[in-house]
Structure formats: structure tokens, C-alpha cells
Design a protein around this motif. Structure first.
Motif, PDB file in Angstrom:
ATOM      1  N   ASN A 116     -13.904   0.124   3.273  1.00  0.00           N
ATOM      2  CA  ASN A 116     -14.274   0.325   1.861  1.00  0.00           C
ATOM      3  C   ASN A 116     -13.194   1.084   1.100  1.00  0.00           C
ATOM      4  O   ASN A 116     -12.950   0.826  -0.075  1.00  0.00           O
ATOM      5  CB  ASN A 116     -15.580   1.123   1.765  1.00  0.00           C
ATOM      6  N   LEU A 117     -12.568   2.053   1.774  1.00  0.00           N
ATOM      7  CA  LEU A 117     -11.598   2.911   1.098  1.00  0.00           C
ATOM      8  C   LEU A 117     -10.187   2.346   1.160  1.00  0.00           C
ATOM      9  O   LEU A 117      -9.243   2.951   0.662  1.00  0.00           O
ATOM     10  CB  LEU A 117     -11.616   4.315   1.729  1.00  0.00           C
ATOM     11  N   ASP A 118     -10.029   1.190   1.798  1.00  0.00           N
ATOM     12  CA  ASP A 118      -8.713   0.557   1.911  1.00  0.00           C
ATOM     13  C   ASP A 118      -8.405  -0.178   0.611  1.00  0.00           C
ATOM     14  O   ASP A 118      -9.196  -1.024   0.162  1.00  0.00           O
ATOM     15  CB  ASP A 118      -8.736  -0.414   3.107  1.00  0.00           C
ATOM     16  N   SER A 119      -7.259   0.141   0.007  1.00  0.00           N
ATOM     17  CA  SER A 119      -6.927  -0.436  -1.304  1.00  0.00           C
ATOM     18  C   SER A 119      -6.806  -1.969  -1.249  1.00  0.00           C
ATOM     19  O   SER A 119      -6.913  -2.634  -2.262  1.00  0.00           O
ATOM     20  CB  SER A 119      -5.612   0.163  -1.809  1.00  0.00           C
ATOM     21  N   ARG A 120      -6.625  -2.527  -0.045  1.00  0.00           N
ATOM     22  CA  ARG A 120      -6.459  -3.978   0.068  1.00  0.00           C
ATOM     23  C   ARG A 120      -7.792  -4.697   0.192  1.00  0.00           C
ATOM     24  O   ARG A 120      -7.866  -5.917   0.123  1.00  0.00           O
ATOM     25  CB  ARG A 120      -5.606  -4.310   1.301  1.00  0.00           C
ATOM     26  N   ASP A 121      -8.872  -3.924   0.383  1.00  0.00           N
ATOM     27  CA  ASP A 121     -10.173  -4.524   0.687  1.00  0.00           C
ATOM     28  C   ASP A 121     -11.024  -4.694  -0.564  1.00  0.00           C
ATOM     29  O   ASP A 121     -10.960  -3.888  -1.487  1.00  0.00           O
ATOM     30  CB  ASP A 121     -10.919  -3.631   1.681  1.00  0.00           C
ATOM     31  N   GLN A 122     -11.825  -5.777  -0.596  1.00  0.00           N
ATOM     32  CA  GLN A 122     -12.741  -6.005  -1.718  1.00  0.00           C
ATOM     33  C   GLN A 122     -14.157  -6.270  -1.217  1.00  0.00           C
ATOM     34  O   GLN A 122     -14.947  -6.925  -1.891  1.00  0.00           O
ATOM     35  CB  GLN A 122     -12.227  -7.192  -2.544  1.00  0.00           C
ATOM     36  N   GLY A 123     -14.488  -5.754  -0.044  1.00  0.00           N
ATOM     37  CA  GLY A 123     -15.765  -6.102   0.574  1.00  0.00           C
ATOM     38  C   GLY A 123     -16.826  -5.024   0.497  1.00  0.00           C
ATOM     39  O   GLY A 123     -17.858  -5.112   1.169  1.00  0.00           O
ATOM     40  N   ALA A 124     -16.580  -3.974  -0.319  1.00  0.00           N
ATOM     41  CA  ALA A 124     -17.518  -2.849  -0.350  1.00  0.00           C
ATOM     42  C   ALA A 124     -18.918  -3.301  -0.729  1.00  0.00           C
ATOM     43  O   ALA A 124     -19.912  -2.792  -0.208  1.00  0.00           O
ATOM     44  CB  ALA A 124     -17.014  -1.774  -1.308  1.00  0.00           C
ATOM     45  N   GLY A 125     -19.013  -4.267  -1.651  1.00  0.00           N
ATOM     46  CA  GLY A 125     -20.321  -4.752  -2.083  1.00  0.00           C
ATOM     47  C   GLY A 125     -21.101  -5.377  -0.938  1.00  0.00           C
ATOM     48  O   GLY A 125     -22.297  -5.113  -0.769  1.00  0.00           O
ATOM     49  N   GLU A 126     -20.437  -6.183  -0.118  1.00  0.00           N
ATOM     50  CA  GLU A 126     -21.100  -6.824   1.025  1.00  0.00           C
ATOM     51  C   GLU A 126     -21.591  -5.785   2.026  1.00  0.00           C
ATOM     52  O   GLU A 126     -22.677  -5.892   2.575  1.00  0.00           O
ATOM     53  CB  GLU A 126     -20.141  -7.788   1.734  1.00  0.00           C
ATOM     54  N   GLN A 146       0.849  -1.186   0.000  1.00  0.00           N
ATOM     55  CA  GLN A 146       0.000   0.000   0.000  1.00  0.00           C
ATOM     56  C   GLN A 146       0.886   1.239   0.000  1.00  0.00           C
ATOM     57  O   GLN A 146       1.878   1.284   0.728  1.00  0.00           O
ATOM     58  CB  GLN A 146      -0.870  -0.020   1.252  1.00  0.00           C
ATOM     59  N   THR A 147       0.519   2.227  -0.816  1.00  0.00           N
ATOM     60  CA  THR A 147       1.317   3.449  -0.859  1.00  0.00           C
ATOM     61  C   THR A 147       0.839   4.410   0.229  1.00  0.00           C
ATOM     62  O   THR A 147      -0.286   4.275   0.718  1.00  0.00           O
ATOM     63  CB  THR A 147       1.170   4.150  -2.219  1.00  0.00           C
ATOM     64  N   PRO A 148       1.666   5.378   0.610  1.00  0.00           N
ATOM     65  CA  PRO A 148       1.216   6.368   1.600  1.00  0.00           C
ATOM     66  C   PRO A 148      -0.069   7.086   1.165  1.00  0.00           C
ATOM     67  O   PRO A 148      -0.921   7.374   2.000  1.00  0.00           O
ATOM     68  CB  PRO A 148       2.394   7.344   1.674  1.00  0.00           C
ATOM     69  N   ALA A 149      -0.203   7.335  -0.144  1.00  0.00           N
ATOM     70  CA  ALA A 149      -1.414   8.013  -0.617  1.00  0.00           C
ATOM     71  C   ALA A 149      -2.641   7.125  -0.406  1.00  0.00           C
ATOM     72  O   ALA A 149      -3.715   7.602  -0.046  1.00  0.00           O
ATOM     73  CB  ALA A 149      -1.271   8.380  -2.092  1.00  0.00           C
ATOM     74  N   GLN A 150      -2.476   5.817  -0.646  1.00  0.00           N
ATOM     75  CA  GLN A 150      -3.600   4.892  -0.432  1.00  0.00           C
ATOM     76  C   GLN A 150      -3.953   4.799   1.050  1.00  0.00           C
ATOM     77  O   GLN A 150      -5.118   4.687   1.416  1.00  0.00           O
ATOM     78  CB  GLN A 150      -3.246   3.500  -0.977  1.00  0.00           C
TER      79      GLN A 150
END
Lengths: 115, 138, 261
Positions: C195-205, C149-153
């Protein structure tokens, strides 16, 4: 997934709130206070009519008036809902508010087309 | 809730306060919130007046002149005066809350909230000045 | 009057000034309705309201019940209503509230178990319902290494990760008080944190819980949640931005039903 119509109402509320915030105060000052009080001369009838008939002006006026109504509808619905705790009348309030705004929108469209 | 407290060690009896109907009169911040929401009445109210003015415009010069006479009545002036306070309050609160909804970024940097709100106020003043100028010139 | 053990400290204000604390008492085995009980507490220059409460507990009335732990604004246990404001009592100086009386009550909008202790299961259940952890469609194996993850992320969600679950935002939110089914500020902010974490894919749930009438659409942006937040999480902004992105998605689905999102 349960779908909700709220994003639609909220977008009208937001667009109306923005247009109203930008344009209504100055419009009200000029038309409702400065001209009636004689601080400004009223522009001639023909000029006003000509300006208002321009397609861009008609579009602007339609959006400003209609979206202001929907802005009110959405905000007032929640004010009744929370401020007076009328959640049991939720559906009735929604019909009156959004219905009222829709009637206003039709009236605005009709008036501007026949200008 | 029963009138007599009934307490057992593993089943505590909770106290629940309910919100009074006029909860927003207890605190100034809440009253201010309700006032902000009520500005919508004046926004829609003025939109309606404006629509009626356009209708009079469409009906011809006499109808329009009658409408302008109506606007000159003391009642109309006072209603417009009150409405002005509320619509300006709407504008100020609206622009101050805009940064909450907008997270703009330029490159890697978030645009600061004050800049977003500031740009809104600049747009407001420019539009107002432009409309006033067009009217004065016309 | 019990002698204050700290009285030897240099911090005692000259003249032995006292202040009245009116403390919310609710003893379910004794009373159906809560009462306010007054205690006279010495004024110390460096005392916060929590110190005054501990003084009462230690020297005046051992039956007073309240939660606290770290005394430094990290644990989130000592949130109470002080003169009507939801605040951490470890971060509110007595001196700033003089001459008093200072009214201390349990956090509003929650059931009270006893005195200043509230029942927070509702919050815990809502928090769990939005799955506040990183969700992956497929977990990488250990050999593949860490998720980078980058500092911007990181900056995208860091603000929302500062929440200490102190519940001040729920106590300050009239919408939650009126409508206990409302998901509420901290839970939505924490959902946005993932949701805003670049490593996460659970926004839909999470969307199934949040993009509903009980979720973000119940909020009317009173804005008090962000005012009282001791960690500048700004839950009001989390909710508003969620409304914006949900609205964009709603129109996308309307105009391009085939886009499949």
C-alpha cells in the motif's frame, strides 16, 4: 465492499484516550485529593461557578467527560470480548458499552447547559 | 477430536491447544495488557465523579458544599488514590504507544518515535503544571 | 550418553556442564495429548537452542521433528516457543537461558502437525488474500522503462518489507489465538508494504480485506507482535497507522460523499 462502523468508535476512543491522558491525572489530584485533604484551599463557590459557565470551559468539560466515557466503552468492550472470551455476547456488550457512554454524554450535556 | 488417535499418512491429525478463559493470567506481559485496558474503568469512573461534581455545582452552594464533604470521606480519598495510579498508568502507556499510530515526517525525514513520545510527555507535564498553577492562583 | 562430535571444539564450557531441554512431543500415531520429553544436552558457549535440538536429533533421539534451514535468522523456519517466548531458535543462545531447564514448544496459536512442526496454511491463505504484489491499474509497456522510485519513497515501506514470514508475531498475538479469523500482524504489515509503495495502485483492493472487523479492527494493540519480531518490522505500527488512515477516509466519505474514494 463491506462497510464497518469501527473507524467511528475508534476515533472517539482515540480522542477520549488522549484527552483523558492529558487532563485527568492532574484534575483528579487537585479535585479528588489535594483539596479534600486540605493541601490546597477550596476555591470559592462563586468563582468555580463563574469559571465553569464560560463557553470554552463548558465545551472543554463536555468533550473531556463525554469522550472519556466513549474511550471506556470501546476499550471495555474489547476487554470483555477478548479477556473473558464473550464473543457470543458481542452485540449485547456493544449496546451496553456504547449505550452507557451515550447516556453519560446526554447527562453531561444536560448538566452543562443548565449550569 | 476423538479420544483415539487416528493417523493416516496423508491425513495427519493435528493437535490444537485452546486458550484458557484467563489466558492473560499466564504471562506478566498479558496481565499488563489487561491492566492497561482496565484503566479505562478508572478514566470513565473519574469522569463520572467529575460530572457529579458539576451537577452539584449547578444545584447551588449547599449541594456543592455537601459534595465537597463527600469527597473528604476516607472512602472517597482511598478510591481517588487507587484511581490515580490507574489514570497515570493510562497516560504513560498511551503516550508510549502514540508513535505506533503517528508517522510524522519533516521534509524527507521521519520524526523518531522517541521524539513523538517525548513531545506527548512534555505536553502532559505542561498542561498539568498550567492547571495546577491556575488552581493555586485562584 | 552419546559422545558429542563437537566436543573436540574449543567452545565446550569447562567441566562438561549439561542443561536439560524439555521438548514438546506430539506423535499423532501414538498419542492424543502432547507430552514434554527431557533431554540432557552439553552446554557450549556458542550454541543456540537450534544447535541443542540438532544435537538431540543427531545423537539422542532421531524421531524428534522440527523445521530449520539457514541457521542465520533469514529463512524464518525455526521459530518456536522457548520458555514461553516466541523466538527464532537460531538466534537464542543456550547460555542466556542457563541453568535451565529450557522448555521448547511449537509456535502457539497454530495446529501442531508433529512435535515442533506447526501447520501454517491459514497464514499462507491470508497472505495471498491481500495480494502482496505490486498492482497497477495499467501496466507500463517494457519500452516505457522501469517504475522509478526515490530513496524517500523507498523508506516509506522498507521496514515492512523485511518480514521473513517466521510467524513469531502470530504466536505472540493473543487476539489471533482467540479469534483465528483475524488477518493478523504479518499479513497486515505486508499489505501495508505494498500500500505504501509509490509504484502500487492496489490499496483499494486490499482495503476490502483489511478495513473490516476481521482485519485491522480486530487488533487491540497488545503490541507483542512488534516485541518478538526478529526483523523490527513493527507490525503493530503498520496496523495502527492503517487504522488512522482508514478513520480519516471514513470521515472523508461521511463529510464529502461525492469525493468518491
Amino acid at each position: 465492499m463491506k462497510t464497518t462502523i469501527e473507524p467511528f468508535w475508534w476515533s472517539l476512543f482515540g480522542a477520549g484516550g488522549t484527552l483523558a491522558a492529558l487532563f485527568i491525572p492532574i484534575t483528579l489530584i487537585i479535585n479528588g485529593l489535594a483539596i479534600p485533604l486540605g493541601w490546597l484551599d477550596a476555591p470559592a463557590y462563586e468563582n468555580v461557578l463563574q469559571l465553569a459557565r464560560h463557553p470554552l470551559a463548558r465545551t472543554y468539560l463536555f468533550l473531556l467527560i463525554s469522550l472519556s466515557f466513549y474511550h471506556w466503552a470501546h476499550r471495555f468492550r474489547f476487554t470483555l470480548y477478548d479477556g473473558l472470551q464473550l464473543k457470543h455476547l458481542n452485540l449485547l456488550i456493544a449496546v451496553i458499552c456504547y449505550g452507557g457512554a451515550t447516556v453519560g454524554t446526554i447527562a453531561a450535556g444536560y448538566t452543562l447547559i443548565n449550569l | 477430536m476423538s479420544a483415539n488417535p487416528q493417523h493416516t499418512p496423508y491425513h495427519p491429525r493435528w493437535y490444537r491447544a485452546s486458550m484458557p478463559i484467563f489466558w492473560w493470567m499466564r504471562r506478566w506481559i498479558h496481565a499488563r495488557f489487561i491492566l492497561r485496558e482496565l484503566t479505562s474503568i478508572f478514566v470513565a469512573g473519574y469522569a463520572l465523579v467529575y460530572l457529579l461534581q458539576l451537577r452539584a455545582l449547578g444545584l447551588g452552594p449547599e449541594a456543592y458544599a455537601r459534595f465537597l464533604d463527600l469527597l473528604r470521606s476516607p472512602l472517597s480519598i482511598s478510591l481517588h488514590g487507587v484511581s490515580l495510579v490507574f489514570v497515570i498508568y493510562h497516560s504513560i502507556t498511551w503516550f508510549n504507544l502514540a508513535p505506533r499510530a503517528l508517522a510524522l515526517r519533516i521534509g524527507d525525514r521521519r520524526v523518531p518515535d522517541k521524539v513523538i513520545a517525548g513531545l506527548n510527555f512534555v505536553a502532559w507535564i505542561s498542561i498539568s503544571a498550567a492547571l495546577a498553577w491556575v488552581t493555586l492562583k485562584g | 550418553m552419546a559422545v558429542d562430535s563437537l566436543a573436540g571444539n574449543a567452545a565446550v564450557v569447562a567441566g562438561g556442564e549439561m542443561v536439560t531441554l524439555e521438548v514438546f512431543r506430539y506423535r499423532p500415531e501414538e498419542e492424543t495429548e502432547p507430552v514434554y520429553q527431557a533431554y540432557e544436552v552439553p552446554v557450549h558457549k556458542d550454541w543456540v537452542v537450534l544447535d541443542a535440538l540438532n544435537h538431540i536429533k543427531d545423537h539422542l533421539d532421531g524421531t524428534l521433528s522440527f523445521r530449520w534451514s539457514c541457521r542465520m535468522g533469514v529463512c524464518g523456519s525455526c521459530g518456536m516457543m522457548v520458555n514461553g517466548d516466541a523466538t527464532l531458535t537460531c538466534a537464542t543462545f543456550v547460555e542466556s537461558l542457563l541453568p535451565g531447564p529450557i522448555r521448547v514448544g511449537p509456535l502457539e496459536n497454530f495446529p501442531v502437525v508433529r512435535d515442533l512442526i506447526i501447520e501454517m496454511n491459514d497464514f499462507m491463505e491470508k497472505l495471498e488474500s491481500v495480494k502482496p504484489w505490486i498492482i497497477r491499474d495499467e501496466e507500463k509497456s517494457l519500452e516505457d522503462g522501469a517504475y522509478l522510485q526515490t530513496p524517500a519513497q523507498l523508506a516509506d515501506f522498507k521496514q515492512f518489507s523485511m518480514c521473513i514470514n517466521c510467524l513469531l508475531c502470530y504466536a505472540a498475538c493473543p487476539v489471533y489465538g482467540l479469534e483465528p479469523s483475524f488477518t493478523g500482524p504479518a499479513v497486515i504489515a505486508l499489505a501495508q508494504r505494498y500500500n505504501l509503495d509509490s509504484r502500487d495502485q492496489g490499496a483499494g483492493e486490499r482495503n476490502a480485506i483489511l478495513n473490516t472487523d476481521e482485519g485491522i479492527w480486530q487488533c487491540t494493540l497488545v503490541g507483542e507482535c512488534s516485541v518478538v519480531c526478529p526483523k523490527d518490522v513493527d507490525p503493530a505500527a503498520a496496523i495502527q497507522r492503517y487504522k488512522v488512515s482508514s478513520t480519516l477516509q471514513w470521515y472523508q466519505k461521511l463529510l464529502m460523499p461525492w469525493s468518491g474514494k
